[in-house]
Design an enzyme around this catalytic site. Structure first.
Site, short mmCIF file in Angstrom:
data_model
loop_
_atom_site.label_atom_id
_atom_site.label_comp_id
_atom_site.label_asym_id
_atom_site.label_seq_id
_atom_site.Cartn_x
_atom_site.Cartn_y
_atom_site.Cartn_z
N CYS A 177 0.85 -1.19 0.00
CA CYS A 177 0.00 0.00 0.00
C CYS A 177 0.89 1.24 0.00
O CYS A 177 2.10 1.13 0.08
CB CYS A 177 -0.87 0.01 1.24
SG CYS A 177 -1.64 -1.58 1.59
N ASN A 188 1.16 0.25 6.48
CA ASN A 188 1.60 -0.73 5.48
C ASN A 188 2.22 -1.91 6.21
O ASN A 188 2.91 -1.71 7.21
CB ASN A 188 2.69 -0.14 4.58
CG ASN A 188 2.14 0.82 3.57
OD1 ASN A 188 0.93 1.01 3.47
ND2 ASN A 188 3.03 1.45 2.81
N GLY A 189 2.04 -3.10 5.70
CA GLY A 189 2.65 -4.28 6.32
C GLY A 189 1.57 -5.19 6.89
O GLY A 189 0.39 -5.07 6.53
N GLU A 211 9.34 -13.42 -19.78
CA GLU A 211 9.07 -12.03 -19.41
C GLU A 211 8.01 -11.41 -20.33
O GLU A 211 7.12 -10.68 -19.87
CB GLU A 211 10.39 -11.24 -19.46
CG GLU A 211 10.27 -9.75 -19.33
CD GLU A 211 9.59 -9.29 -18.04
OE1 GLU A 211 9.42 -10.10 -17.12
OE2 GLU A 211 9.17 -8.12 -17.99
N LYS A 250 4.37 -9.95 -19.24
CA LYS A 250 3.94 -8.58 -19.53
C LYS A 250 2.56 -8.58 -20.17
O LYS A 250 1.68 -7.83 -19.80
CB LYS A 250 4.97 -7.94 -20.47
CG LYS A 250 5.32 -6.54 -20.23
CD LYS A 250 6.23 -6.24 -19.07
CE LYS A 250 6.07 -7.02 -17.85
NZ LYS A 250 7.06 -6.80 -16.82
N GLU A 297 -0.25 -9.66 -17.64
CA GLU A 297 -0.50 -8.67 -16.58
C GLU A 297 -1.40 -7.55 -17.05
O GLU A 297 -2.30 -7.13 -16.33
CB GLU A 297 0.82 -7.98 -16.20
CG GLU A 297 1.67 -8.67 -15.22
CD GLU A 297 2.90 -7.84 -14.91
OE1 GLU A 297 3.03 -7.44 -13.76
OE2 GLU A 297 3.73 -7.58 -15.82
N HIS A 324 6.44 -31.13 -25.42
CA HIS A 324 6.22 -31.87 -24.18
C HIS A 324 4.95 -31.39 -23.47
O HIS A 324 4.77 -31.66 -22.29
CB HIS A 324 7.43 -31.73 -23.24
CG HIS A 324 8.68 -32.28 -23.85
ND1 HIS A 324 8.88 -33.63 -24.05
CD2 HIS A 324 9.78 -31.65 -24.35
CE1 HIS A 324 10.07 -33.82 -24.63
NE2 HIS A 324 10.62 -32.63 -24.82
N LYS A 328 2.70 -2.45 -7.34
CA LYS A 328 4.06 -2.28 -7.86
C LYS A 328 5.10 -3.03 -7.04
O LYS A 328 6.06 -3.54 -7.57
CB LYS A 328 4.40 -0.78 -7.90
CG LYS A 328 5.76 -0.46 -8.47
CD LYS A 328 5.78 -0.73 -9.95
CE LYS A 328 7.14 -0.55 -10.56
NZ LYS A 328 7.25 -1.27 -11.85
C1 F6R Z 1 6.00 -7.60 -13.37
C2 F6R Z 1 6.43 -7.07 -12.11
C3 F6R Z 1 6.60 -8.00 -10.95
C4 F6R Z 1 7.90 -7.65 -10.20
C5 F6R Z 1 8.04 -8.51 -8.93
C6 F6R Z 1 9.33 -8.25 -8.22
O1 F6R Z 1 5.86 -6.63 -14.35
O2 F6R Z 1 6.65 -5.90 -11.99
O3 F6R Z 1 6.62 -9.33 -11.36
O4 F6R Z 1 8.97 -7.84 -11.05
O5 F6R Z 1 6.97 -8.23 -8.06
O6 F6R Z 1 9.46 -6.92 -7.83
P1 F6R Z 1 10.86 -6.30 -7.43
O7 F6R Z 1 11.71 -6.30 -8.64
O8 F6R Z 1 10.53 -4.93 -6.95
O9 F6R Z 1 11.42 -7.18 -6.36
#
Ligand code: F6R
Length: 600
Positions: free
Chosen positions: A2, A96-97, A476, A480, A483, A499, A595
């Site tokens: 948060c 937060n937490g 990756e 993307k 998501e 497989h 994020k």
């Molecule tokens: C995908 C994404 C997440 C982060 C993951 C790790 O687009 O952003 O998969 O890569 O939550 O986050 P960090 O790099 O901040 O440890």
């Protein structure tokens, strides 16, 4: 995870706190709230995004705290939104937490206190209320209340008739911003970067009292001094600069981010790399194994790093999803370097793996974007990727910057271990220096990639396949797309096609094949034939024009050796973006995601 923001000063408190929440929305956005404290508390909350929260206008106070939430305990409803208050509605807390012992505390408090939410947070204002009844100051009440809490937290507290904000942190990040006759608090600097870039990072166990012109920090009951530093980020770097979404802006920022990642680190082609880390050549020569721990996109950068490190430094590399990591038997901690890759530096799973490695006695190195983050304080050494603020939830520029940074690390290790010849080091470093230009060439193809995305946007599912460094790029690129578009997308090692995944391939499932140099493209072309035989449209990403006839559509990649796959990823970021855009998805804030994930 948060977002927390807070302000104390003489300007329009309601607007400043509301703006802080808008800046932080990428951290969580399923509900939000603000408390303004004067003679009484004014609280506003909403289920939904910050935009639905009106700016408090008739609050009489100069003190405000705000919160944007990503739910863990309790659904995203207005009663569960922060701030939470005590029974008298005169103490407000944002948090937060996770408070791990909240059920026991709630059971203890329930006789004399009324709870109105399903959250773990609500025990905090009631505990503070209990201590305020003894006539102590707000900071003392918070000190006493936090002694009862188990778990991780960053909290900001304000109360009617108290002239300040009290903040406390245990593991979760929290920092203070120093303005002119104004003090700010935030779970990260984006909360207040429009106003000041002079900050103090609190340490775990710190409790601080903030007024408009003073900050007093305590730890373990004693007053302590914390340094103030000036951040290089400015408000413009965190804005959208005319792009529709932060994600598109951040995709376009990649040439600059890459230049920043490299800048000043390549001494010259003869003397190699300077990463400003205190790992001696003697130690690096003795390292038997590098263990990389990371999550999500950073995990994919870790897989890419394995390709680079094993080749350049002739060292065994394992890459483990951080939540699955355990420093296991058969390893000598003295000969193992553990590398935590994390954009935010706050991902709980990655920090937990790092702590496991520290307990085992291994040396640790963090690769992160975030100055002052927890990982930088706990790891022995840190290398910053210098990508600048990334606001879009989907990581883009930080992935390429992570790959560029670990390439420098690979060259550094290769040299220290006497594996890379001068010529090989030169070639690797020349490749990194060509990256910004190569990525720019991809960005110049945006209209073609956009058109391809439009053509395929209504497909049933998407598959991505690649080998060697093309494999993490396939993973990756699929991550993307899923998501931000909410379409099913799966990435796999091309050799695995037959497989299992082949069973799902139909004319309605486009397959993206990473056919870059050094990704065993010739073998992957056999897999291309297999999916084409099932009628799937194939998009090839390659620098080799001879592959054109094998695929239905090509995204052209400039030649850049082992870094070609990361350039291919940029084309596939744009592809994912435009599929999601075609579907009108909330690209910067995909549902259910945040994020940085600060809970395990
Ligand atoms: C995908 C994404 C997440 C982060 C993951 C790790 O687009 O952003 O998969 O890569 O939550 O986050 P960090 O790099 O901040 O440890």
């Amino acid at each position: 995870m948060c977002g927390i923001t807070g302000y104390i000063g003489t300007d329009d408190t309601g607007s400043i706190v509301h703006q802080g929440l808008e800046n932080l929305e990428y951290r969580g956005y399923d509900s939000a709230g603000i408390a303004i404290a004067g003679e009484s508390l004014t609280i506003q909350k909403t289920e939904g995004e910050v935009g639905e929260l009106s700016v408090p206008t008739h609050a009489d106070g100069m003190v405000g705290i705000g919160h944007t939430r990503w739910s863990t305990h309790g659904e995203p409803t207005a009663p569960n939104a922060h701030p939470h208050t005590d029974c008298t509605e005169s103490v407000a807390v944002v948090h937060n937490g996770i408070i791990e012992n909240y059920e026991a505390l709630k059971a203890e408090l329930r006789d004399r206190h009324t709870f109105t939410s399903d959250t773990d947070t609500e025990v905090i204002p009631h505990l503070i209320e209990t201590h305020l009844e003894d006539g102590v100051s707000l900071v003392t009440a918070v000190q006493r209340a936090t002694r009862r809490l188990e778990g991780s937290y960053a909290i900001a507290v304000t109360a009617a008739d108290h002239d300040g904000i009290v903040v406390a942190r245990e593991d979760s990040p929290l920092l203070i911003g120093h303005g002119e006759a104004a003090t700010y608090v935030g779970s990260d600097a984006t909360a207040f970067i429009d106003h000041t870039n002079r900050v103090t990072y609190l340490k775990t166990g710190d409790i601080a009292r903030l007024t408009d012109d003073d900050v007093t920090v305590y730890n373990d009951g004693a007053r302590v001094q914390r340094d103030t530093q000036t951040l290089e980020w400015d408000a413009d770097a965190a804005g959208k600069s005319g792009y529709n979404h932060y994600m598109l802006k951040e995709i376009h920022e990649q040439p600059r981010a890459l230049r920043q990642a490299i800048s000043g680190r390549i001494n010259d082609f003869e003397t190699g790399v300077d990463l400003d880390i205190d790992l001696t050549a003697e130690y690096l020569r003795a390292v038997e194994e590098i263990q990389i721990v990371a999550c999500g996109t950073s995990y994919h950068a870790g897989l890419y790093a394995k390709e680079l490190l094993e080749t350049a430094a002739d060292v065994r590399v394992t890459v483990t999803i951080a939540s699955e990591y355990e420093f296991s038997g058969g390893r000598d901690p003295q000969e193992t370097l553990v590398v935590a890759i994390t954009q935010s530096g706050e991902t709980a799973d990655t920090l937990s793996a790092l702590r496991d490695a520290i307990r085992s006695g291994a040396r640790t190195l963090a690769v992160t974007n975030t100055l002052g983050s927890t990982v930088t304080r706990e790891a022995d050494e840190t290398v910053f990727i210098r990508a600048g603020p990334e606001i879009g939830v989907a990581a883009t520029k930080t992935f390429v910057s992570q790959v560029a940074t670990v390439t420098l690390l690979a060259a550094h290790l290769g040299e220290a271990r006497n594996v890379l010849s001068t010529q090989a080091t030169r070639d690797l470093l020349a490749g990194v220096q060509e990256l910004p230009g190569a990525v720019q060439q991809i960005l110049d193809q945006e209209p073609t990639i956009k058109e391809a995305a439009r053509t395929h946007a209504d497909s049933e599912a998407f598959f991505y396949m690649g080998r060697q460094a093309g494999y993490p790029v396939a993973l990756e690129s699929a991550l993307k797309l899923k998501e931000i578009s909410y379409d099913h997308a799966e990435g796999f090692a091309a050799g695995e096609l037959k497989h299992g995944p082949l069973a799902l391939v139909t004319p309605d499932t486009p397959v993206v094949a990473v056919l870059t140099a050094e990704s065993a493209a010739e073998k992957t072309l056999n897999n291309v034939k297999e999916v084409k035989a099932r009628g799937a449209p194939v998009i090839g990403v390659t620098s080799d024009p001879s592959h054109t006839s094998s695929v239905d559509q090509m995204f052209d990649i400039p030649e850049c050796g082992p870094l070609e796959p990361v350039v291919a990823n940029v084309a596939l970021q744009l592809f994912a973006y435009y599929v999601a855009d075609e579907k009108d998805r909330p690209i910067d804030k995909p549902r259910n995601l945040a994020k940085s994930v600060t809970v395990e």
